[in-house]
Design an enzyme around this catalytic site. Structure first.
Site, mmCIF file in Angstrom:
data_model
loop_
_atom_site.group_PDB
_atom_site.id
_atom_site.type_symbol
_atom_site.label_atom_id
_atom_site.label_comp_id
_atom_site.label_asym_id
_atom_site.label_seq_id
_atom_site.Cartn_x
_atom_site.Cartn_y
_atom_site.Cartn_z
ATOM 1 N N GLU A 1 -11.482 0.492 -9.044
ATOM 2 C CA GLU A 1 -12.523 0.003 -8.119
ATOM 3 C C GLU A 1 -13.801 0.811 -8.268
ATOM 4 O OE1 GLU A 1 -11.438 -1.006 -4.024
ATOM 5 O OE2 GLU A 1 -13.096 0.234 -3.324
ATOM 6 N N SER B 1 0.862 -1.172 0.000
ATOM 7 C CA SER B 1 0.000 0.000 0.000
ATOM 8 C C SER B 1 0.906 1.231 0.000
ATOM 9 C CB SER B 1 -0.994 -0.036 1.162
ATOM 10 O OG SER B 1 -0.331 -0.301 2.351
ATOM 11 N N ASP C 1 -1.092 -0.873 -4.127
ATOM 12 C CA ASP C 1 -2.462 -1.106 -3.682
ATOM 13 C C ASP C 1 -3.146 0.184 -3.218
ATOM 14 O OD1 ASP C 1 -4.405 -3.072 -3.373
ATOM 15 O OD2 ASP C 1 -3.998 -3.310 -1.232
ATOM 16 N N GLY D 1 -10.259 -7.629 0.734
ATOM 17 C CA GLY D 1 -10.697 -8.045 2.067
ATOM 18 C C GLY D 1 -10.609 -9.542 2.305
ATOM 19 N N GLY D 2 -9.463 -10.136 1.915
ATOM 20 C CA GLY D 2 -9.307 -11.590 2.046
ATOM 21 C C GLY D 2 -9.267 -12.094 3.482
ATOM 22 N N THR D 3 -8.627 -11.331 4.370
ATOM 23 C CA THR D 3 -8.451 -11.807 5.752
ATOM 24 C C THR D 3 -9.776 -12.170 6.410
ATOM 25 O OG1 THR D 3 -6.491 -10.444 6.023
ATOM 26 C CG2 THR D 3 -7.577 -11.165 8.064
ATOM 27 N N ASN E 1 -6.933 -10.406 -2.365
ATOM 28 C CA ASN E 1 -6.012 -9.555 -1.598
ATOM 29 C C ASN E 1 -5.995 -9.955 -0.125
ATOM 30 O OD1 ASN E 1 -5.840 -8.164 -3.978
ATOM 31 N ND2 ASN E 1 -6.457 -6.193 -3.146
HETATM 32 P P1 13P Z 1 -7.535 -7.573 4.340
HETATM 33 O O1 13P Z 1 -6.691 -6.639 5.145
HETATM 34 O O2 13P Z 1 -8.906 -7.732 4.894
HETATM 35 O O3 13P Z 1 -6.858 -8.879 4.104
HETATM 36 O O4 13P Z 1 -7.765 -6.882 2.919
HETATM 37 C C1 13P Z 1 -6.678 -6.724 2.068
HETATM 38 C C2 13P Z 1 -7.008 -5.924 0.881
HETATM 39 O O5 13P Z 1 -8.072 -6.012 0.310
HETATM 40 C C3 13P Z 1 -5.952 -5.047 0.376
HETATM 41 O O6 13P Z 1 -6.324 -4.359 -0.758
#
Ligand code: 13P
Length: 291
Positions: A135, A50, A82, A216-218, A237
């Site tokens: 996006e 980022s 990012d 928002g993978g986490t 991501n």
């Molecule tokens: P997380 O922090 O939820 O894994 O999201 C990562 C993301 O989408 C970075 O662009």
């Protein structure tokens, strides 16, 4: 073959029915760990930074690390910027040698989002083999300098998505579908799988043109990941999980080796824990052994 843009590996992923992990890193150790995992598992990979870590280390340093690690890796590696909200910084990173740039003007009006995104696309395509991610809609949560409250979050409209892609000329597209940055507050977050599938069909139904990104993978449950993969997600991501892994691993090692002053051993432990977290994602995304 090791230096690639994101679209190139995402098109291959869609053809092969798997997805590519895009892992946010903040330092050299994480960078190495992500590439370690990709080499070990013969998987394509996207390393992303980022804006703040990119500014902290400097774009030239980031790209020097990328080129050093990727050029000797027998797998394709992309370096992605990012969620950058600043058109000039996007251009700076393109000039430095990033191979994918995300201009995030999603908080602007629709027309301004198109204007800024197109400016970055035109620049990157002129400068080199650089793909651009845009996006539409907004992803809630906190990612680096971007904060979006749940009330502000808006899902991407399918018809508008098609128009957005056509008017901007982006290479890969991140539609907001309900995923969130950071840790999900509930075990079953509300994700609009159908919206993702509709947008993918409208964009890529007649041949892959603009692969889709899942932010928002986490914390996404594994069955959600599989559904998003089936709905056309080609880049997932992951940021917060690796930040947590880094801090937790450092904490665990230091608190159990309080009298040891050997940074190399600490770094090895952290790098290894990070490598394992990345491998777990690669397994879920089914990209293991695809190179
Ligand atoms: P997380 O922090 O939820 O894994 O999201 C990562 C993301 O989408 C970075 O662009």
């Amino acid at each position: 073959m090791s230096i690639v843009n994101a679209k190139e590996i995402m098109v291959e992923a869609l053809k092969g029915g798997y997805a590519v992990g895009a892992f946010n890193v903040t330092d050299l150790l994480q960078f190495e760990a992500v590439i370690d995992a990709a080499i070990e598992k013969k998987a394509p990979v996207i390393v992303q930074t980022s804006v703040k870590p990119s500014q902290f280390l400097g774009t030239n340093m980031m790209v020097a690390i990328y080129r050093t690690l990727a050029e000797s890796a027998p797998v394709p590696v992309c370096l992605h910027l990012d969620h950058c909200t600043d058109v000039d910084y996007c251009k700076k990173c393109a000039d430095a040698g990033y191979t994918n740039i995300m201009i995030d003007a999603s908080k602007q009006s629709y027309e301004e989002n198109i204007r800024q995104t197109k400016e970055v696309v035109d620049y990157c395509h002129k400068v080199g083999n650089i793909s651009v991610e845009g996006e539409l809609g907004t992803v809630s949560g906190v990612e680096d300098q971007i904060k979006v409250s749940e009330d502000e979050a808006q899902l991407a409209n399918p018809e508008q998505s098609i128009e957005f892609v056509a008017r901007t000329g982006i290479d890969i597209f991140a539609p907001a579908i309900g995923t969130a940055h950071g840790v999900y507050k509930t075990k079953n977050p509300k994700i609009d799988f159908e919206r993702m599938a509709i947008i993918n069909k409208m964009l890529n139904g007649n041949g892959i043109k603009t692969p889709l990104v899942v932010h928002g993978g986490t914390g996404l449950p594994e069955d959600y990941i599989k559904k998003l993969l089936a709905a056309g997600g080609a880049k997932f991501n992951v940021s917060t999980e690796l930040k947590r892994t880094l801090i937790d691993a450092k904490w665990e090692y230091i608190s159990t080796h309080r009298d040891e002053y050997d940074p190399g051993k600490l770094d090895k432990f952290v790098r290894d824990e990070t490598r394992k977290a990345v491998i777990h994602w690669m397994e879920m995304l089914e990209c293991v052994g695809k190179v």
